[in-house]
Design a protein around this motif. Sequence first.
Motif, PDB file in Angstrom:
ATOM      1  N   TYR A 429       0.826  -1.208   0.000  1.00 26.52           N
ATOM      2  CA  TYR A 429       0.000   0.000   0.000  1.00 26.52           C
ATOM      3  C   TYR A 429       0.865   1.266   0.000  1.00 26.52           C
ATOM      4  CZ  TYR A 429      -3.220   3.593   1.692  1.00 26.52           C
ATOM      5  OH  TYR A 429      -3.945   4.744   1.848  1.00 26.52           O
ATOM      6  N   VAL A 430       1.936   1.256   0.804  1.00 30.42           N
ATOM      7  CA  VAL A 430       2.813   2.427   0.896  1.00 30.42           C
ATOM      8  C   VAL A 430       3.534   2.679  -0.430  1.00 30.42           C
ATOM      9  CG1 VAL A 430       4.919   3.308   1.991  1.00 30.42           C
ATOM     10  CG2 VAL A 430       3.112   2.297   3.390  1.00 30.42           C
ATOM     11  N   THR A 431       3.913   1.604  -1.123  1.00 28.61           N
ATOM     12  CA  THR A 431       4.563   1.765  -2.432  1.00 28.61           C
ATOM     13  C   THR A 431       3.639   2.485  -3.401  1.00 28.61           C
ATOM     14  OG1 THR A 431       5.812  -0.277  -2.076  1.00 28.61           O
ATOM     15  CG2 THR A 431       5.701   0.557  -4.328  1.00 28.61           C
ATOM     16  N   ARG A 432       2.380   2.131  -3.363  1.00 26.95           N
ATOM     17  CA  ARG A 432       1.402   2.808  -4.226  1.00 26.95           C
ATOM     18  C   ARG A 432       1.253   4.283  -3.852  1.00 26.95           C
ATOM     19  NH1 ARG A 432      -0.894   3.135  -9.178  1.00 26.95           N
ATOM     20  NH2 ARG A 432      -2.947   4.129  -9.047  1.00 26.95           N
ATOM     21  N   ARG A 433       1.182   4.562  -2.556  1.00 27.94           N
ATOM     22  CA  ARG A 433       0.995   5.943  -2.110  1.00 27.94           C
ATOM     23  C   ARG A 433       2.228   6.801  -2.381  1.00 27.94           C
ATOM     24  NH1 ARG A 433      -2.960   7.346   1.564  1.00 27.94           N
ATOM     25  NH2 ARG A 433      -2.057   9.412   1.199  1.00 27.94           N
ATOM     26  N   ARG A 434       3.416   6.251  -2.153  1.00 26.68           N
ATOM     27  CA  ARG A 434       4.647   7.028  -2.273  1.00 26.68           C
ATOM     28  C   ARG A 434       5.120   7.175  -3.717  1.00 26.68           C
ATOM     29  NH1 ARG A 434       7.914   9.160   2.290  1.00 26.68           N
ATOM     30  NH2 ARG A 434       6.619   8.669   4.091  1.00 26.68           N
ATOM     31  N   MET A 435       4.980   6.102  -4.501  1.00 26.53           N
ATOM     32  CA  MET A 435       5.577   6.088  -5.831  1.00 26.53           C
ATOM     33  C   MET A 435       4.556   6.012  -6.957  1.00 26.53           C
ATOM     34  SD  MET A 435       8.904   3.673  -5.186  1.00 26.53           S
ATOM     35  CE  MET A 435       9.588   4.197  -6.777  1.00 26.53           C
ATOM     36  N   GLY A 436       3.286   5.774  -6.604  1.00 22.86           N
ATOM     37  CA  GLY A 436       2.244   5.730  -7.623  1.00 22.86           C
ATOM     38  C   GLY A 436       2.262   4.492  -8.484  1.00 22.86           C
ATOM     39  N   ILE A 437       2.847   3.408  -8.008  1.00 22.99           N
ATOM     40  CA  ILE A 437       2.905   2.174  -8.793  1.00 22.99           C
ATOM     41  C   ILE A 437       2.404   0.994  -7.962  1.00 22.99           C
ATOM     42  CG2 ILE A 437       4.825   2.931 -10.246  1.00 22.99           C
ATOM     43  CD1 ILE A 437       6.699   1.287  -8.514  1.00 22.99           C
ATOM     44  N   TRP A 438       1.847  -0.004  -8.665  1.00 24.13           N
ATOM     45  CA  TRP A 438       1.476  -1.268  -8.038  1.00 24.13           C
ATOM     46  C   TRP A 438       2.597  -2.282  -8.265  1.00 24.13           C
ATOM     47  CZ3 TRP A 438      -2.192  -0.791  -4.744  1.00 24.13           C
ATOM     48  CH2 TRP A 438      -3.310   0.006  -4.978  1.00 24.13           C
ATOM     49  N   THR A 439       2.703  -3.244  -7.382  1.00 22.11           N
ATOM     50  CA  THR A 439       3.778  -4.240  -7.500  1.00 22.11           C
ATOM     51  C   THR A 439       3.264  -5.673  -7.511  1.00 22.11           C
ATOM     52  OG1 THR A 439       4.057  -4.245  -5.082  1.00 22.11           O
ATOM     53  CG2 THR A 439       5.458  -2.740  -6.356  1.00 22.11           C
ATOM     54  N   HIS A 440       1.947  -5.877  -7.366  1.00 19.78           N
ATOM     55  CA  HIS A 440       1.424  -7.238  -7.293  1.00 19.78           C
ATOM     56  C   HIS A 440       1.390  -7.880  -8.690  1.00 19.78           C
ATOM     57  CE1 HIS A 440      -1.982  -4.470  -7.931  1.00 19.78           C
ATOM     58  NE2 HIS A 440      -2.480  -5.427  -8.705  1.00 19.78           N
ATOM     59  N   PRO A 441       1.212  -9.215  -8.765  1.00 17.12           N
ATOM     60  CA  PRO A 441       1.184  -9.916 -10.067  1.00 17.12           C
ATOM     61  C   PRO A 441       0.070  -9.389 -10.966  1.00 17.12           C
ATOM     62  CG  PRO A 441       1.445 -11.486  -8.276  1.00 17.12           C
ATOM     63  CD  PRO A 441       1.160 -10.162  -7.637  1.00 17.12           C
TER      64      PRO A 441
END
Length: 455
Positions: A429-441
């Motif tokens: 969730y923090v990656t999405r908020r901070r960098m604007g990207i998703w990382t899941h498959p």
Amino acid sequence: MDGRESEAASSRAAGGSLSLSGATVWFAISYGIAVLGYLAVNAFAARLLYDEFGYFVIAVTAATVLGQLGLFGAHRGGLREAARLRSDDSEGLLNLRRAVRVVSVVTLPVTASLSVVGAFLLAADVDGRSRWVLAIGTGVLVWLGGQQKLWANYLRGFGHTRLASLFEGRSGGALVAVCQGALVAIVLFFFSDLGLSGALAAMAVGFAIPVLLAWYLVSRMWRHVHPGKLTLKDVRHVIHRNRHFASNMLGGSLNSNLETWIAGVVFTSINVSLFSAAQRLSTLLSISIMSMGVVFSPVVSRLFARDDDQLEALLRTGATLAAVFTGILWIPMLVAPQLLLQAVYGDAFGGAALILVILTLGSVSNVLTGMCAVPLTMSQHEAVVAKLQWGGVVLRIGLGTLLATQFGTVGLAVSAAMVSTCVSGTLWYVTRRRMGIWTHPTLRPDLRLLRRTAG
């Protein structure tokens, strides 16, 4: 990335440099060898030690954590900077060499020495000779394990992808795992009376040979730059520069190993061994996402510096490949956990089947959220990752101790799975908020992008 940078990256991938897909395949093969060696080490050690196997696991995992602490994050900081280093940047190369010298001469030896004292004091309930062996063996493994991680990260940062792959991964990489597996087997079959001391000695010698080789390979790259006399200013600079990396890596290591240590305090020796066996086996489910993280780290560092809009697609494609591999490994752990434990560790370890099933849930959550920590740490958000990791440590200590004392090994396994899921979900969730990207498959992975990107 503009047209010229994209063309250059493509030409590197197509030319002498390995593409990201090639780097992933190379690392996967090397990691597969490392996993086999890792399984061999644990299988031979469990048969050699039996009720002392839990103490062996505690010593090895503690050495891993303390070795990372002794590096003070210089290995990850070095990887990030080396990946961006220009070929004519002598000053940058000099700074990297200074950082390595500070770690090798000051912080890592001090940490190893303190670990000997700490292990001796904490092992008060271990018999006299075994207590000294445990303490000294832990110290040696701290120093050698730290050196292995240091040189492996620098090799990858400098672009030596194939060589770095041999020094990275489970049990210290393919070379370390093969050496350690062979040496522990020799102790089991020919010197079984050595017991715990023989097993730890085999682990130390198995580290030493690859570490010397990696040191030689990296030292050739900067022998033309001279760092001068070591000063206290150098030490302060390295510690300050990499302090968030150090906190992050230590927090991550504690999150991986803390339950085993809680088991060592709360449970009897046989229950410690059962829990340790299940915990070691369940961590195999995380190898795919960890592998991707290692391979992708220098690439993410370069792409972030260029503000590349393909970063999310790369990360999600990598996460998809990791999820497929994890699913294949997960099936036998769910369908036949008892048989799997008995096959790896021996008949006496079949009782850890339920523990294994529960622990796998936490490992799978790390995979399904993707490489969320990698873009954060490679984009100078490592302080955020460190805070979340330490939050997980606090939860593990409190909840783990409570459930372990109330419900035994199963309670501790439930705590481990819950906290792992919570930490990985928050990082996602923090990656999405901070960098604007998703990382899941993703259901639409772009494998061609991996082939076009330089590894």
